[in-house]
Design a protein around this motif. Structure first.
Motif, PDB file in Angstrom:
ATOM      1  N   GLY A   1       0.813  -1.215   0.000  1.00  0.00           N
ATOM      2  CA  GLY A   1       0.000   0.000   0.000  1.00  0.00           C
ATOM      3  C   GLY A   1       0.840   1.255   0.000  1.00  0.00           C
ATOM      4  O   GLY A   1       0.579   2.206  -0.748  1.00  0.00           O
ATOM      5  N   ILE A   2       1.880   1.268   0.817  1.00  0.00           N
ATOM      6  CA  ILE A   2       2.762   2.439   0.869  1.00  0.00           C
ATOM      7  C   ILE A   2       3.516   2.584  -0.447  1.00  0.00           C
ATOM      8  O   ILE A   2       3.640   3.687  -0.987  1.00  0.00           O
ATOM      9  CB  ILE A   2       3.727   2.341   2.062  1.00  0.00           C
TER      10      ILE A   2
ATOM     11  N   TRP B   1       1.204   3.916  -3.068  1.00  0.00           N
ATOM     12  CA  TRP B   1       0.955   5.344  -2.848  1.00  0.00           C
ATOM     13  C   TRP B   1       2.135   6.177  -3.334  1.00  0.00           C
ATOM     14  O   TRP B   1       1.952   7.182  -4.027  1.00  0.00           O
ATOM     15  CB  TRP B   1       0.682   5.574  -1.368  1.00  0.00           C
ATOM     16  N   VAL B   2       3.363   5.757  -2.990  1.00  0.00           N
ATOM     17  CA  VAL B   2       4.559   6.478  -3.435  1.00  0.00           C
ATOM     18  C   VAL B   2       4.639   6.464  -4.963  1.00  0.00           C
ATOM     19  O   VAL B   2       4.915   7.492  -5.595  1.00  0.00           O
ATOM     20  CB  VAL B   2       5.837   5.868  -2.806  1.00  0.00           C
TER      21      VAL B   2
ATOM     22  N   SER C   1       2.155   6.172  -7.074  1.00  0.00           N
ATOM     23  CA  SER C   1       1.106   7.021  -7.648  1.00  0.00           C
ATOM     24  C   SER C   1       1.486   8.499  -7.568  1.00  0.00           C
ATOM     25  O   SER C   1       1.140   9.277  -8.450  1.00  0.00           O
ATOM     26  CB  SER C   1      -0.240   6.763  -6.960  1.00  0.00           C
ATOM     27  N   ILE C   2       2.218   8.876  -6.517  1.00  0.00           N
ATOM     28  CA  ILE C   2       2.707  10.257  -6.422  1.00  0.00           C
ATOM     29  C   ILE C   2       3.771  10.508  -7.481  1.00  0.00           C
ATOM     30  O   ILE C   2       3.754  11.526  -8.171  1.00  0.00           O
ATOM     31  CB  ILE C   2       3.251  10.551  -5.009  1.00  0.00           C
TER      32      ILE C   2
ATOM     33  N   ASP D   1      -1.910  10.293  -8.119  1.00  0.00           N
ATOM     34  CA  ASP D   1      -2.386  10.178  -6.745  1.00  0.00           C
ATOM     35  C   ASP D   1      -3.826  10.661  -6.591  1.00  0.00           C
ATOM     36  O   ASP D   1      -4.599  10.089  -5.837  1.00  0.00           O
ATOM     37  CB  ASP D   1      -1.456  10.940  -5.804  1.00  0.00           C
TER      38      ASP D   1
ATOM     39  N   ILE E   1      -7.167   4.265  -1.612  1.00  0.00           N
ATOM     40  CA  ILE E   1      -6.306   3.388  -0.829  1.00  0.00           C
ATOM     41  C   ILE E   1      -6.280   1.965  -1.381  1.00  0.00           C
ATOM     42  O   ILE E   1      -5.234   1.321  -1.424  1.00  0.00           O
ATOM     43  CB  ILE E   1      -6.713   3.405   0.659  1.00  0.00           C
TER      44      ILE E   1
ATOM     45  N   ASN F   1      -4.142   1.801  -4.458  1.00  0.00           N
ATOM     46  CA  ASN F   1      -2.730   1.887  -4.082  1.00  0.00           C
ATOM     47  C   ASN F   1      -2.208   0.544  -3.580  1.00  0.00           C
ATOM     48  O   ASN F   1      -1.102   0.129  -3.926  1.00  0.00           O
ATOM     49  CB  ASN F   1      -2.511   2.950  -3.006  1.00  0.00           C
TER      50      ASN F   1
ATOM     51  N   GLY G   1       0.560  -1.569  -5.534  1.00  0.00           N
ATOM     52  CA  GLY G   1       1.804  -1.862  -4.825  1.00  0.00           C
ATOM     53  C   GLY G   1       2.119  -3.344  -4.780  1.00  0.00           C
ATOM     54  O   GLY G   1       3.268  -3.755  -4.971  1.00  0.00           O
TER      55      GLY G   1
END
Length: 86
Positions: free
Chosen positions: A16-17, A20-21, A23-24, A29, A34, A37, A41
């Protein structure tokens, strides 16, 4: 090798983290939630592991290297999705 001693739950958290990274980094993003993401991931971890597995011994790596592998794979996956969606 369990991530941070958490096993499957650890992979979900790290995935998940990492999603998220990624997607940024890929500037998606705002479009992703969530769950997307986490999925990106985890799938990115599989893709990154396959790509890096061609060059390195990925299984013996530490959790941080696994995280970077997930981010790399998630970026590859998001790049493919961007190309398909147009």
């Amino acid at each position: 090798m369990p991530v941070l001693g958490l096993g499957f739950l650890g992979w979900i958290v790290i995935g998940g983290i990492a999603g998220w990274v990624a997607s940024i980094l890929m500037k998606r993003d705002a479009e992703m939630g969530i769950w997307a993401n986490i999925v990106v991931g985890i799938i990115g971890g599989l893709i990154g592991g396959a790509v890096l597995g061609l060059f390195f011994d990925v299984e013996s790596a530490q959790w941080f290297f696994s995280f970077l592998t997930c981010v790399l794979g998630a970026c590859i996956l998001l790049w493919i999705v961007n190309k398909v969606r147009g």
